[in-house]
Scaffold this motif. Structure first.
Motif, mmCIF file in Angstrom:
data_model
loop_
_atom_site.group_PDB
_atom_site.id
_atom_site.type_symbol
_atom_site.label_atom_id
_atom_site.label_comp_id
_atom_site.label_asym_id
_atom_site.label_seq_id
_atom_site.Cartn_x
_atom_site.Cartn_y
_atom_site.Cartn_z
ATOM 1 N N PHE A 118 0.833 -1.206 0.000
ATOM 2 C CA PHE A 118 0.000 0.000 0.000
ATOM 3 C C PHE A 118 0.869 1.258 0.000
ATOM 4 C CE2 PHE A 118 -2.642 3.276 2.080
ATOM 5 C CZ PHE A 118 -3.725 3.257 1.211
ATOM 6 N N LYS A 119 1.921 1.265 0.825
ATOM 7 C CA LYS A 119 2.800 2.431 0.859
ATOM 8 C C LYS A 119 3.582 2.565 -0.446
ATOM 9 C CE LYS A 119 4.264 4.318 4.541
ATOM 10 N NZ LYS A 119 5.052 4.742 5.715
ATOM 11 N N LEU A 120 3.912 1.442 -1.061
ATOM 12 C CA LEU A 120 4.571 1.492 -2.366
ATOM 13 C C LEU A 120 3.635 2.103 -3.407
ATOM 14 C CD1 LEU A 120 6.819 0.906 -4.340
ATOM 15 C CD2 LEU A 120 6.059 -1.490 -4.440
ATOM 16 N N LEU A 121 2.357 1.733 -3.355
ATOM 17 C CA LEU A 121 1.383 2.316 -4.282
ATOM 18 C C LEU A 121 1.280 3.823 -4.067
ATOM 19 C CD1 LEU A 121 -0.801 1.879 -6.458
ATOM 20 C CD2 LEU A 121 -2.454 1.599 -4.594
ATOM 21 N N MET A 122 1.273 4.255 -2.804
ATOM 22 C CA MET A 122 1.229 5.687 -2.518
ATOM 23 C C MET A 122 2.458 6.390 -3.092
ATOM 24 S SD MET A 122 -1.642 6.123 -0.834
ATOM 25 C CE MET A 122 -2.222 4.873 -2.003
ATOM 26 N N THR A 123 3.606 5.733 -3.003
ATOM 27 C CA THR A 123 4.846 6.293 -3.553
ATOM 28 C C THR A 123 4.752 6.445 -5.061
ATOM 29 O OG1 THR A 123 6.147 5.281 -1.777
ATOM 30 C CG2 THR A 123 7.342 5.947 -3.740
ATOM 31 N N ARG A 124 4.288 5.399 -5.722
ATOM 32 C CA ARG A 124 4.239 5.404 -7.182
ATOM 33 C C ARG A 124 3.171 6.361 -7.706
ATOM 34 N NH1 ARG A 124 6.439 1.114 -9.826
ATOM 35 N NH2 ARG A 124 6.021 2.456 -11.631
ATOM 36 N N MET A 125 2.018 6.406 -7.052
ATOM 37 C CA MET A 125 0.929 7.245 -7.543
ATOM 38 C C MET A 125 1.177 8.730 -7.279
ATOM 39 S SD MET A 125 -2.567 5.078 -6.770
ATOM 40 C CE MET A 125 -3.553 6.039 -7.899
ATOM 41 N N LYS A 272 -8.043 -1.422 -7.630
ATOM 42 C CA LYS A 272 -7.565 -2.264 -8.733
ATOM 43 C C LYS A 272 -6.054 -2.132 -8.900
ATOM 44 C CE LYS A 272 -11.915 -2.106 -11.347
ATOM 45 N NZ LYS A 272 -12.588 -1.546 -12.554
ATOM 46 N N CYS A 273 -5.554 -0.909 -8.784
ATOM 47 C CA CYS A 273 -4.104 -0.687 -8.871
ATOM 48 C C CYS A 273 -3.383 -1.359 -7.704
ATOM 49 C CB CYS A 273 -3.802 0.812 -8.885
ATOM 50 S SG CYS A 273 -4.308 1.664 -10.388
ATOM 51 N N GLU A 280 2.115 -8.129 -8.709
ATOM 52 C CA GLU A 280 3.462 -7.906 -9.266
ATOM 53 C C GLU A 280 4.532 -8.192 -8.212
ATOM 54 O OE1 GLU A 280 4.823 -5.998 -12.226
ATOM 55 O OE2 GLU A 280 3.089 -6.888 -13.221
ATOM 56 N N VAL A 281 4.300 -7.713 -6.994
ATOM 57 C CA VAL A 281 5.269 -7.918 -5.910
ATOM 58 C C VAL A 281 5.366 -9.393 -5.554
ATOM 59 C CG1 VAL A 281 5.676 -7.519 -3.450
ATOM 60 C CG2 VAL A 281 5.072 -5.603 -4.944
ATOM 61 N N ILE A 282 4.222 -10.063 -5.481
ATOM 62 C CA ILE A 282 4.208 -11.484 -5.133
ATOM 63 C C ILE A 282 4.977 -12.306 -6.166
ATOM 64 C CG2 ILE A 282 2.683 -13.508 -5.015
ATOM 65 C CD1 ILE A 282 0.637 -11.692 -3.604
ATOM 66 N N ALA A 283 4.841 -11.918 -7.430
ATOM 67 C CA ALA A 283 5.518 -12.658 -8.502
ATOM 68 C C ALA A 283 7.036 -12.548 -8.390
ATOM 69 C CB ALA A 283 5.056 -12.146 -9.863
ATOM 70 N N GLU A 290 10.886 0.568 -8.681
ATOM 71 C CA GLU A 290 10.525 1.365 -9.852
ATOM 72 C C GLU A 290 10.126 0.498 -11.040
ATOM 73 O OE1 GLU A 290 12.858 5.521 -9.672
ATOM 74 O OE2 GLU A 290 14.141 3.805 -10.121
ATOM 75 N N LYS A 291 10.437 -0.800 -10.957
ATOM 76 C CA LYS A 291 10.162 -1.710 -12.075
ATOM 77 C C LYS A 291 8.752 -2.288 -12.045
ATOM 78 C CE LYS A 291 14.458 -1.612 -13.698
ATOM 79 N NZ LYS A 291 14.780 -1.034 -15.017
#
Length: 376
Positions: A118-125, A272-273, A280-283, A290-291
């Motif tokens: 969730f914090k990674l999503l906040m960073t990216r968005m 959804k994001c 993606e992280v689980i994979a 950043e990837k």
């Protein structure tokens, strides 16, 4: 008035007593430490504990905190307004199973992985390195409090300044450390902490953070004919309040959002994001953060559609200023950008840009000269 942990105590006691009454017997109430006792302890927190925790929070949040700016549909008001709406759903069963597997491999709980994603999503968005969100701690460190009903849970700030070049494992480690430090220093009531830190007043936002993330793990108590309805529309008037409830078999999510700022499709897109990024992280949890791709297919299709439209309309044959001017003419009164308490329409932004351009020309700037731009 009570917290979610207390609601479970009340629920379980009610079901237990109901079953006993059905047999014709009278139930015995197990009354332990009362909330008044806890409140008294909290008011008279030991000086050394309070001082140590105040030092931690002064170091962590004694500076102006970066507001978390996410894509917004309606301009933020100068004085905060709130109207709650909610989206409820369940995490895909396959994703839930894979989440458990990767959490074991990373030697942490599902809660910590969900928080870090969730914090990674906040960073990216947001495009920000400093991410400030809040969470709720059960705050029952003493065994005597396990059966106490009352608002014992406490809000805390989770503030991180991330290195965007790290991999997810490093990102996760930093997130976990911040969480554990906050829990260790979470005895000061949130309202008292806000008064102590005395952050700069911003009437358009809530204190310290605008986004709340909460993860609750339900026990396996059987309701036996009873139905529990989640009626909590969120703790406080936050932009987004994400509650994840795990019962061991699945995770149900409750996203409460401020519908005066965000439209429902925007809130749905956020979830959804979130799940796209989680998959993606689980994979591959060892990739650079950043990837990871968090864009959903509908967003990609919109971008491709915009590109196709651009080619058809001939925009690609125009200079950048000409293309911008053509777009401004089509969307004059729509919001282009927001900056804290101000919102600028396309025509307003174009007018400001023209004034800056004329200022540069008047001061000797010519074609192909390089101009440095400072942006806060």
């Amino acid at each position: 008035v009570c917290d979610s942990y207390s609601k479970k105590l009340i629920r379980d006691q009610f079901i237990k007593n109901y079953k006993i009454l059905e047999t014709g017997q009278n139930p015995e109430l197990n009354i332990g430490l009362q909330y008044a006792d806890f409140s008294e302890w909290q008011r008279n927190l030991a000086a050394n504990i309070k001082e140590d925790q105040e030092i931690y929070w002064r170091r962590k949040a004694g500076h102006p905190l970066q507001a978390l700016e996410l894509p917004i549909d309606h301009a933020r008001k100068l004085i905060h307004e709130y109207k709650a709406d909610q989206i409820i759903g369940r995490i895909d069963a396959k994703l839930f199973e894979e989440l458990g597997s990767v959490a074991k491999k990373l030697n942490c709980s599902k809660e910590k992985v969900c928080l870090a994603v969730f914090k990674l999503l906040m960073t990216r968005m947001s495009g920000l390195e400093e991410i400030n969100i809040g969470t709720s701690l059960i705050n029952r460190k003493d065994d005597e409090l396990k059966n106490t009903v009352g608002p014992i849970a406490n809000l805390v700030l989770l503030s991180d300044d991330y290195n965007l070049e790290c991999d997810f494992c490093g990102f996760l480690d930093k997130t976990i450390k911040t969480y554990e430090d906050a829990r260790a220093n979470g005895d000061i009531p949130f309202d008292q902490l806000v008064n102590y830190l005395n952050p700069a007043k911003d009437m358009s936002r809530t204190a310290l953070f605008d986004i709340l993330f909460i993860y609750e793990k339900e026990d396996d108590t059987r309701l036996d004919g009873f139905t529990e309805i989640e009626n909590n529309l969120g703790w406080g008037k936050y932009d987004y309040n994400l509650l994840l409830k795990e019962d061991g078999k699945e995770i149900t999510y409750f996203l409460t959002y401020n519908s005066l700022y965000y439209d429902r499709p925007t809130a749905e897109r956020l979830m959804k994001c979130y799940f796209k990024l989680m998959a993606e992280v689980i994979a591959d949890p060892h990739k650079s953060i950043e990837k990871y791709d968090y864009c959903i297919d509908s967003d990609k299709e919109k971008l491709l559609g915009a590109y196709r439209t651009l080619k058809k309309t001939g925009y690609n044959n125009l200079s950048i200023p000409e293309a911008i001017h053509m777009q401004v003419e089509k969307m004059k009164d729509k919001i282009a950008v927001t900056d804290r308490n101000k919102a600028y329409s396309y025509s307003g932004l174009d007018s400001i840009s023209n004034r800056i351009a004329m200022y540069l020309v008047d001061n000797g700037i010519k074609e192909k000269n390089v101009v440095a731009v400072a942006v806060e």
